[in-house]
Scaffold this motif. Sequence first.
Motif, mmCIF file in Angstrom:
data_model
loop_
_atom_site.group_PDB
_atom_site.id
_atom_site.type_symbol
_atom_site.label_atom_id
_atom_site.label_comp_id
_atom_site.label_asym_id
_atom_site.label_seq_id
_atom_site.Cartn_x
_atom_site.Cartn_y
_atom_site.Cartn_z
ATOM 1 N N THR A 166 0.459 -1.509 0.194
ATOM 2 C CA THR A 166 0.475 -0.481 0.224
ATOM 3 C C THR A 166 0.516 1.456 -0.145
ATOM 4 N N LEU A 167 1.733 1.491 0.890
ATOM 5 C CA LEU A 167 2.403 2.375 0.515
ATOM 6 C C LEU A 167 2.977 2.498 -0.584
ATOM 7 N N GLY A 168 3.881 1.173 -1.391
ATOM 8 C CA GLY A 168 4.328 1.565 -2.774
ATOM 9 C C GLY A 168 3.828 1.901 -3.774
ATOM 10 N N ASN A 169 1.590 1.897 -3.214
ATOM 11 C CA ASN A 169 0.754 2.288 -3.565
ATOM 12 C C ASN A 169 0.683 3.487 -4.218
ATOM 13 N N THR A 170 0.730 4.515 -3.350
ATOM 14 C CA THR A 170 1.160 5.768 -2.898
ATOM 15 C C THR A 170 2.220 5.763 -3.271
ATOM 16 N N LEU A 171 3.478 5.958 -3.182
ATOM 17 C CA LEU A 171 3.919 6.871 -3.755
ATOM 18 C C LEU A 171 4.697 6.065 -5.070
ATOM 19 N N ALA A 172 3.982 5.872 -5.767
ATOM 20 C CA ALA A 172 4.170 5.091 -7.018
ATOM 21 C C ALA A 172 2.909 6.409 -7.856
ATOM 22 N N ASP A 173 1.632 7.008 -7.319
ATOM 23 C CA ASP A 173 1.651 7.816 -7.965
ATOM 24 C C ASP A 173 1.650 9.514 -7.306
ATOM 25 N N LEU A 174 2.719 9.214 -6.452
ATOM 26 C CA LEU A 174 3.299 10.894 -6.107
ATOM 27 C C LEU A 174 4.593 11.043 -6.884
ATOM 28 N N LEU A 175 5.296 9.558 -7.253
ATOM 29 C CA LEU A 175 6.284 9.284 -8.069
ATOM 30 C C LEU A 175 6.312 9.973 -9.615
ATOM 31 N N ASN A 176 4.907 8.812 -9.974
ATOM 32 C CA ASN A 176 4.857 9.014 -11.563
ATOM 33 C C ASN A 176 5.127 7.626 -12.001
ATOM 34 N N ALA A 177 4.850 6.600 -11.042
ATOM 35 C CA ALA A 177 5.888 5.648 -11.177
ATOM 36 C C ALA A 177 4.628 4.107 -11.276
ATOM 37 N N PRO A 178 5.318 3.396 -12.121
ATOM 38 C CA PRO A 178 4.726 2.313 -12.373
ATOM 39 C C PRO A 178 4.065 1.797 -10.956
ATOM 40 N N VAL A 179 2.845 1.594 -11.029
ATOM 41 C CA VAL A 179 1.736 0.858 -9.568
ATOM 42 C C VAL A 179 2.297 -0.479 -9.342
ATOM 43 N N GLY A 180 1.825 -1.642 -10.112
ATOM 44 C CA GLY A 180 2.587 -2.725 -9.724
ATOM 45 C C GLY A 180 3.706 -3.169 -9.853
ATOM 46 N N LEU A 181 4.365 -2.547 -10.057
ATOM 47 C CA LEU A 181 5.947 -2.456 -9.771
ATOM 48 C C LEU A 181 6.320 -2.295 -8.002
ATOM 49 N N PHE A 182 5.802 -0.485 -8.093
ATOM 50 C CA PHE A 182 5.886 -0.094 -6.743
ATOM 51 C C PHE A 182 5.286 -0.745 -5.646
ATOM 52 N N ALA A 183 4.025 -1.775 -5.716
ATOM 53 C CA ALA A 183 3.389 -2.392 -4.721
ATOM 54 C C ALA A 183 4.368 -3.528 -4.928
ATOM 55 N N ALA A 184 4.303 -4.607 -5.757
ATOM 56 C CA ALA A 184 5.344 -5.305 -5.029
ATOM 57 C C ALA A 184 6.996 -4.671 -5.279
ATOM 58 N N LEU A 185 8.022 -4.019 -5.094
ATOM 59 C CA LEU A 185 9.068 -3.215 -4.481
ATOM 60 C C LEU A 185 8.770 -3.077 -3.084
ATOM 61 N N GLY A 186 7.616 -2.185 -2.760
ATOM 62 C CA GLY A 186 7.478 -2.462 -1.274
ATOM 63 C C GLY A 186 7.324 -3.557 -0.438
ATOM 64 N N PHE A 187 6.134 -4.176 -1.406
ATOM 65 C CA PHE A 187 5.930 -5.415 -0.435
ATOM 66 C C PHE A 187 7.440 -6.847 -0.139
ATOM 67 N N ILE A 188 8.227 -6.244 -0.918
ATOM 68 C CA ILE A 188 9.494 -7.105 -0.293
ATOM 69 C C ILE A 188 10.599 -6.906 0.720
ATOM 70 N N ALA A 189 10.352 -5.266 0.095
ATOM 71 C CA ALA A 189 11.747 -4.125 0.777
ATOM 72 C C ALA A 189 11.101 -4.225 1.734
ATOM 73 N N VAL A 190 9.827 -3.740 2.433
ATOM 74 C CA VAL A 190 9.579 -3.672 3.824
ATOM 75 C C VAL A 190 9.885 -4.270 4.226
ATOM 76 N N PHE A 191 9.315 -5.879 4.326
ATOM 77 C CA PHE A 191 9.748 -7.035 4.471
ATOM 78 C C PHE A 191 11.175 -7.325 5.072
ATOM 79 N N ALA A 192 12.459 -6.931 4.057
ATOM 80 C CA ALA A 192 13.550 -7.322 4.017
ATOM 81 C C ALA A 192 13.923 -5.938 5.114
ATOM 82 N N GLY A 193 13.820 -4.775 5.310
ATOM 83 C CA GLY A 193 13.984 -3.931 6.106
ATOM 84 C C GLY A 193 13.401 -4.494 7.776
ATOM 85 N N ALA A 194 12.514 -4.583 7.732
ATOM 86 C CA ALA A 194 11.811 -5.026 9.482
ATOM 87 C C ALA A 194 12.719 -5.881 10.034
ATOM 88 N N THR A 195 13.191 -7.378 8.729
ATOM 89 C CA THR A 195 13.717 -8.807 9.630
ATOM 90 C C THR A 195 15.333 -8.386 8.755
#
Length: 459
Positions: free
Chosen positions: A350-379
């Motif tokens: 969901t953060l990736g979805n929001t940032l994609a809108d702000l940065l004019n970036a692909p929504v699906g890609l940024f949702a996927a990046l957020g999906f794995i990256a927030v997990f990577a940072g927390a673990t």
Amino acid sequence: MTENKPIPFKEHFAIIKHLIRWTLMAVPVAIVIGSVVAFFLWLLTTAIHFRFSHPWLLFLLPVAGVLIHFIYQTVGKSSEKGNNLIMEQIHEEGGAVPKRMAPVILATTIITHLFGGSAGREGTAVQIGGSIAAMFGKWFKLNRTDMRLMLTAGMAAGFGAVFGTPVTGAIFALEVLAIGRIKYDALLPALIAAVVGDLTVSAWHVTHTQYHIDILPQTTGLINSYLHFDLSLLGKVIIASALFGLASFLFAGMVHEIKNVCLKLFKHKWMIPVLGGLIIIGLTFINGKPDYLTLGIDPEHPGAITIPSAFHAGGADTWSWLWKTIYTTVTLGTGFKGGEVTPLFYIGATLGNTLADLLNAPVGLFAALGFIAVFAGATNTPLACTFMGIELFDGEHALLFAVACFTAYFFSGNSGIYSSQRIAVPKIFGDDSADISIGDAAKRRGYMYEKLKKYRLTK
């Protein structure tokens, strides 16, 4: 003077012997773990959908919290330490993981989700894997070193089975034990167990959620004509990934601090989950929708914000990631059970979805990046999460997956959701917190307090 010539193929015979031995031990363990995880996933889906059709169950969440508290006080006992107990035993090369951990965590996770708690499922699967692996290790009469390998294999089997990502499961079990250091001695049993665990879940016809990234439009430009990737897109990914890392930092800090504050405030510990349940009920009334309860995968109503919806434009609100962070940290911080990973997927997508809108970036890609990256940072498992991106979303964007996960890893600091995770190599040069656990680094007054004190925001 004679030379000691090596015996031809002696080393290879030892490798084959090691392979056969661990295959014979890991396969039956992984089959049992995979079968229990398959049952857990089926039961979890049933419980969540039952609550969908009976929304009044949310009002019983405080009562469910008290029930969970007394289950651990009477039956669970040391099992309440969860994943941290398994990691401690691996570090100490011990096998003191109780058999009751598996049924207790399974039951309490189902209770949490049945009544609307915002939690995950990874913690349950890993604890199931560790508990069953310890039980088999005692039956096999393994020594301390082999028991450590068996527990690692159990973690890998549980993780790989619950998400359908066997390679990620194997690497995660090795990488999560210590920040900045991976011990490869358990790689073989971990990989065997993760693959067999995943195959077992599939054999029980239990399926996993499928995600899809839309094809990106081709970009043109003088610089891009000389590169095999979009340079401007890479810059946007780095910016977003730094924010993903900060989201990980916020999540980990909130979970630990809520636990610390509640333990200091309440003399009677059963009151902690009561407070947590009441807060979740209140937050749901404030939001006016139940989207941030339970896993966040299946929609409770048409138009609900879920992880799959975040892969499409308009599939998340601007602050969905923050609401899910609050819901989940309150749920887990006040004693409810489950795991953190699936909520982290939700927060990241969901953060990736929001940032994609702000940065004019692909929504699906940024949702996927957020999906794995927030997990990577927390673990603190960037390598495992890079492979998770490849296993879940294919390898077309492997470079961006790696950039996102490693950037988030650094920006999350020496924090994490597992207090028993060791800091083998600090992320910050000159940091004196090497060779201690995250829990010890946070000290008694809480991680967030120490950070505020460092920046002179509190005394």
